[in-house]
Design an enzyme around this catalytic site. Structure first.
Site, short mmCIF file in Angstrom:
data_model
loop_
_atom_site.label_atom_id
_atom_site.label_comp_id
_atom_site.label_asym_id
_atom_site.label_seq_id
_atom_site.Cartn_x
_atom_site.Cartn_y
_atom_site.Cartn_z
N GLU A 1 2.73 -8.03 -1.94
CA GLU A 1 1.47 -8.66 -1.52
C GLU A 1 1.41 -10.16 -1.83
O GLU A 1 0.85 -10.93 -1.08
CB GLU A 1 0.28 -7.95 -2.17
CG GLU A 1 -0.02 -6.59 -1.59
CD GLU A 1 0.78 -5.46 -2.23
OE1 GLU A 1 1.82 -5.74 -2.84
OE2 GLU A 1 0.36 -4.30 -2.09
N GLY B 1 0.82 -1.21 0.00
CA GLY B 1 0.00 0.00 0.00
C GLY B 1 0.85 1.25 0.00
O GLY B 1 0.44 2.29 -0.52
N GLU C 1 1.65 1.92 -3.40
CA GLU C 1 0.42 2.38 -4.07
C GLU C 1 0.12 3.83 -3.74
O GLU C 1 -0.40 4.57 -4.58
CB GLU C 1 -0.73 1.46 -3.69
CG GLU C 1 -0.56 0.07 -4.30
CD GLU C 1 -1.61 -0.90 -3.83
OE1 GLU C 1 -1.67 -1.18 -2.62
OE2 GLU C 1 -2.38 -1.39 -4.68
N1 T1G Z 1 1.75 -4.35 9.03
C1 T1G Z 1 1.83 -4.53 10.36
N2 T1G Z 1 3.01 -4.75 11.02
C2 T1G Z 1 4.12 -4.76 10.27
C3 T1G Z 1 4.10 -4.58 8.86
C4 T1G Z 1 2.84 -4.36 8.24
N3 T1G Z 1 2.74 -4.14 6.94
N4 T1G Z 1 5.38 -4.66 8.41
C5 T1G Z 1 6.16 -4.89 9.49
N5 T1G Z 1 5.41 -4.95 10.59
C6 T1G Z 1 5.90 -5.16 11.96
C7 T1G Z 1 6.56 -6.51 12.13
O1 T1G Z 1 5.59 -7.49 12.44
C8 T1G Z 1 7.51 -6.24 13.27
O2 T1G Z 1 6.73 -6.25 14.47
C9 T1G Z 1 7.94 -4.79 13.05
O3 T1G Z 1 6.93 -4.21 12.20
C10 T1G Z 1 9.29 -4.68 12.36
O4 T1G Z 1 9.19 -5.48 11.17
C11 T1G Z 1 -3.30 -2.47 0.36
C12 T1G Z 1 -3.04 -5.11 0.96
C13 T1G Z 1 9.03 -3.24 6.19
C14 T1G Z 1 10.87 -4.58 5.15
O5 T1G Z 1 4.17 -6.96 3.09
O6 T1G Z 1 8.54 -6.51 4.66
O7 T1G Z 1 -0.11 -3.34 1.64
O8 T1G Z 1 7.93 -8.16 15.58
O9 T1G Z 1 10.93 -7.13 11.91
O10 T1G Z 1 13.29 -6.50 9.23
O11 T1G Z 1 -2.32 -3.37 -1.56
O12 T1G Z 1 8.65 -5.50 7.98
O13 T1G Z 1 8.55 -5.78 16.11
O14 T1G Z 1 6.32 -6.70 16.84
O15 T1G Z 1 10.06 -7.09 9.52
O16 T1G Z 1 13.32 -3.94 9.37
C15 T1G Z 1 2.33 -5.17 2.20
C16 T1G Z 1 5.82 -6.27 5.29
C17 T1G Z 1 1.20 -5.37 3.14
C18 T1G Z 1 5.59 -5.37 4.08
C19 T1G Z 1 10.92 -4.02 7.57
N6 T1G Z 1 3.55 -4.83 2.92
N7 T1G Z 1 6.92 -5.81 6.10
O17 T1G Z 1 11.70 -5.14 7.87
O18 T1G Z 1 11.51 -5.20 10.40
S1 T1G Z 1 -0.29 -5.79 2.26
C20 T1G Z 1 4.38 -5.80 3.34
C21 T1G Z 1 8.21 -6.04 5.72
C22 T1G Z 1 -0.71 -4.37 1.46
C23 T1G Z 1 -2.08 -3.15 -0.19
C24 T1G Z 1 -1.81 -4.48 0.45
C25 T1G Z 1 9.26 -5.66 6.72
C26 T1G Z 1 10.01 -4.35 6.39
P1 T1G Z 1 7.43 -6.75 15.84
P2 T1G Z 1 10.45 -6.35 10.74
P3 T1G Z 1 12.56 -5.21 9.23
#
Ligand code: T1G
Length: 678
Positions: free
Chosen positions: A125, A102, A105
């Site tokens: 995603e 997002g 986006e």
């Molecule tokens: N939502 C909620 N929590 C998240 C999060 C997210 N998107 N991304 C990370 N966290 C939390 C994670 O659980 C951890 O929590 C802390 O942040 C640090 O993350 C509408 C539907 C950004 C590259 O898939 O790839 O958008 O363990 O340990 O190694 O079209 O986090 O500390 O309690 O991973 O520095 C798409 C997912 C969502 C990105 C950072 N986005 N995140 O990595 O830290 S779907 C993703 C990552 C979407 C749209 C669609 C990585 C990072 P805690 P971390 P990091």
């Protein structure tokens, strides 16, 4: 509750700032704040341009995954983004960190995107079993074309800011430490010009010019996306961007997104997302435990494992001193490491300079004294307790106090190894999986006396070297191999009872594993550990070795292989097995694929339940992490324990009972109760 979104005015530019640690996830409050800020900007004539940026470590890293599966709460992101894009005032995304999902986006709905050199942009995603749900699959191809959009949407891997600039996703690379000021200047330079809108872009014409682009791309990804639903949906969505109007394309994306969101694969992959992060946490080790600085690593053994283990540290820029017993073995080991790096460079994944950099950090030696100043020493010697005890005894004499002494053993008792030293608190298991420089799993084996700072250091270090770590207690086979042995037991029993060995492999292949046990045996070599006496035949494997069926390397093992290493089942092997069964008085019968699947997988779940009951794993999701990263359990089922919950623990119990297989009390209790392990 203050909004995570604030605005600041810089002359005629409104800067919209998100401060929503840790990753500026687009949760409900952020979306509401963004909507209000956009409305403020659009309604105030004194504002002639907008910059959107984030505080903290990154631009929006996507929707808030913790909100998934719950009733949606407005405002919804697409509507906010559409309103923003419709504005005639230039809106500029100022990107640092990782603009993902997002977040990407949001950037796509802005009229322009500027980024610092270290920034990355992506649409991951599919890694959550989804596709972008805020028009990313429609704006991106129109902005950069289908050919450049497909790898991003279907592969889910981020690209660098420079690469993004190269495909037209980023308009300008700005100063690493000057993002806001440079973005404001950029925005000012666009005032008064017609604003470009990605939704109106025409770059996607190539998608129409080359209609079989999508089939070609799907074919190129076939192996990687086998069994996954989201990648195919992503291809369909990008295709729609070339064949439908923007409005129809967004509708198509929404349909595909909604279907995936409600499916089991996305639930499983979202489970895994949090499972992988949870695995790195040790419940009874305080988060602020001090870490032991790891500046220099020693590795004992320059064989396949020792070399692979060393490469993990060298690639992370950590110097390694590698020790062998003979110069010849040392030379062979270091030559193999160089060759592996050069192969990686040939595939374009490393530069020649990086190869030299990595190899430049390697110090081969025959002398234990050279390990004295290592902060961590990992032994990867022959799997014999006597040999390991001898090695650890020497390390105890030579290596400085306070250093971590780790064993790469795959099943031996780490407590017994620790007892061979005066410093059992500093002894830990670090079980890498072969090939150690490729496989992501690291089983960290916690001895009874292993210190908290040693554990906390190894867990942190695992992330530094790009591994996914899970903690295991001391038991034979730890988590992964202990469960694997149950599957192997059944695989061997099944073929003695009449199941075709190739059907045993097919069942696991169809389930989503990369290969089955008999294919794996052929790949690794049937003759590993063979006593080399063809007259001594007590097992099927010895019978195969006795007739030279050593596996793929010999052109035949369980299967016959052609020059392209394509396998075909062998009548000779089928007969060898039947003869063996007859000798053992085993009745052969037809066995269905359902029975094969239940007998291969349910005992693994049962063993996982026992591992939990004994406290050998902290949580069921750690077991999922082990099996997905160490053995290729299909990610889209969430791992053995999540999968068992999905099909129903009671189904697993019934299946085990139907096949007269043991059912642990822990599993039975969970099946009768919550239906969940944790
Ligand atoms: N939502 C909620 N929590 C998240 C999060 C997210 N998107 N991304 C990370 N966290 C939390 C994670 O659980 C951890 O929590 C802390 O942040 C640090 O993350 C509408 C539907 C950004 C590259 O898939 O790839 O958008 O363990 O340990 O190694 O079209 O986090 O500390 O309690 O991973 O520095 C798409 C997912 C969502 C990105 C950072 N986005 N995140 O990595 O830290 S779907 C993703 C990552 C979407 C749209 C669609 C990585 C990072 P805690 P971390 P990091």
């Amino acid at each position: 509750m203050t909004s995570p979104i604030r605005t600041e005015r810089h002359d005629n530019v409104l800067v919209v700032i998100s401060d929503n640690p840790p990753v500026n996830a687009l949760g409900q409050a952020v979306r509401a704040g963004l909507k209000d800020a956009i409305e403020e900007a659009m309604s105030d004539d004194a504002i002639e341009a907008v910059v959107i940026r984030c505080d903290g470590r990154t631009f929006f890293a996507g929707a808030d995954i913790t909100e998934f599966g719950k009733p949606p709460v407005g405002p919804n992101l697409p509507e906010t983004l559409d309103a923003m894009e419709a504005s005639d005032k230039p809106v500029v995304a100022a990107i640092h960190g990782t603009a993902l999902g997002g977040g990407c986006e949001v950037a796509l709905a802005c009229h322009y995107r500027v980024a610092v050199p270290s920034a990355k942009l992506g649409l991951p995603e599919v890694k959550l079993g989804l596709i972008p749900g805020a028009a990313g699959t429609q704006r991106l191809p129109r902005l950069v074309g289908a050919e450049a959009a497909l790898p991003l949407v279907v592969g889910g891997n981020p690209i660098s800011a420079r690469k993004a600039q190269g495909i037209g996703l980023v308009d300008e690379i700005v100063g690493e430490d000057n993002l806001e000021a440079d973005a404001i200047a950029f925005a000012k330079s666009k005032i008064g010009q017609p604003v470009p809108r990605a939704s109106e872009g025409t770059a996607n014409e190539d998608g129409l010019r080359d209609p079989d682009l999508f089939d070609r791309f799907r074919a190129s990804q076939a192996r990687k996306i086998r069994g996954f639903d989201a990648p195919n949906a992503a291809i369909e969505a990008v295709k729609a961007a070339g064949t439908m109007s923007y409005a129809e394309g967004v509708k198509k994306e929404r349909e595909l997104f909604t279907e995936l969101m409600s499916g089991t694969q996305s639930a499983a992959m979202r489970h895994y997302f949090f499972a992988e992060r949870a695995a790195n946490k040790i419940d009874d080790v305080p988060k602020d435990t001090s870490l032991i600085p790891i500046r220099k690593v020693g590795v004992i053994g320059a064989g396949t494992m020792g070399g692979g283990i060393s490469m993990n540290f060298l690639s992370a820029g950590i110097p390694v001193t590698i020790l062998e017993m003979s110069q010849d073995a040392l030379d062979r080991g270091t030559a193999t490491m160089r060759k592996n790096y050069e192969n990686t460079a040939k595939k374009g994944r490393m530069t020649g300079e990086q190869v030299e950099q990595a190899m430049g950090l390697l110090t081969p030696t025959l002398d234990y004294a050279d390990l004295a100043d290592c902060d961590l020493v990992i032994e990867a010697v022959y799997e014999s307790m006597d040999v390991k005890k001898e090695v650890f005894g020497k390390l105890d004499e030579v290596v400085k106090q306070g250093a971590i002494l780790a064993s790469n053993t795959s099943y031996l008792d780490v407590n017994e190894i620790a007892a061979a030293t005066q410093r059992p608190g500093y002894v830990v298991g670090m079980h890498f999986f072969s090939p150690a420089n490729i496989m992501k799993l690291l089983e960290v084996v916690r001895g009874e006396k292993t210190r908290d700072d040693v554990l906390a250091t190894v867990m942190k270090l695992s992330k530094t070297i790009g591994k996914v770590a899970a903690v295991s207690g001391v038991c034979p086979g730890f988590i992964g191999n202990r469960m694997l042995s149950k599957r192997q037991e059944q695989a061997n029993a099944l073929i003695m009872e009449g199941a075709n060995y190739w059907e045993v492999d097919e069942v696991l292949l169809d389930f989503g594993f990369p290969m089955g046990p008999f294919q794996m045996g052929d790949l690794a070599g049937i003759d590993i550990g063979w006593h080399r006496d063809p007259s001594k035949v007590t097992t099927v494997r010895e019978a195969l070795c006795a007739v030279g069926r050593f596996g793929q390397k010999a052109g035949k093992g369980f299967y016959d292989y052609d020059e392209a290493r394509q396998r075909t089942p062998s009548d000779e092997v089928k007969q060898i097995i039947a003869d063996f069964a007859a000798k053992e008085g085993k009745e052969q019968r037809e066995i269905s694929k359902d029975e094969i699947r239940e007998r291969l997988l349910y005992p693994m779940v049962n063993e996982g339940a026992k591992i939990l009951e004994e406290g050998m794993a902290q949580r069921a999701s750690d077991i999922d992490v082990v099996w997905i990263n160490g053995y290729g359990w299909p990610l889209y089922t969430g791992g053995p324990m999540f999968w068992a919950q999905t099909i129903g623990l009671d189904t697993v119990v019934e299946g085990l009972e139907k096949h007269d297989l043991p059912v642990s009390n822990y599993l039975r209790e969970r099946a009768a109760g919550s239906g969940k392990f944790d």
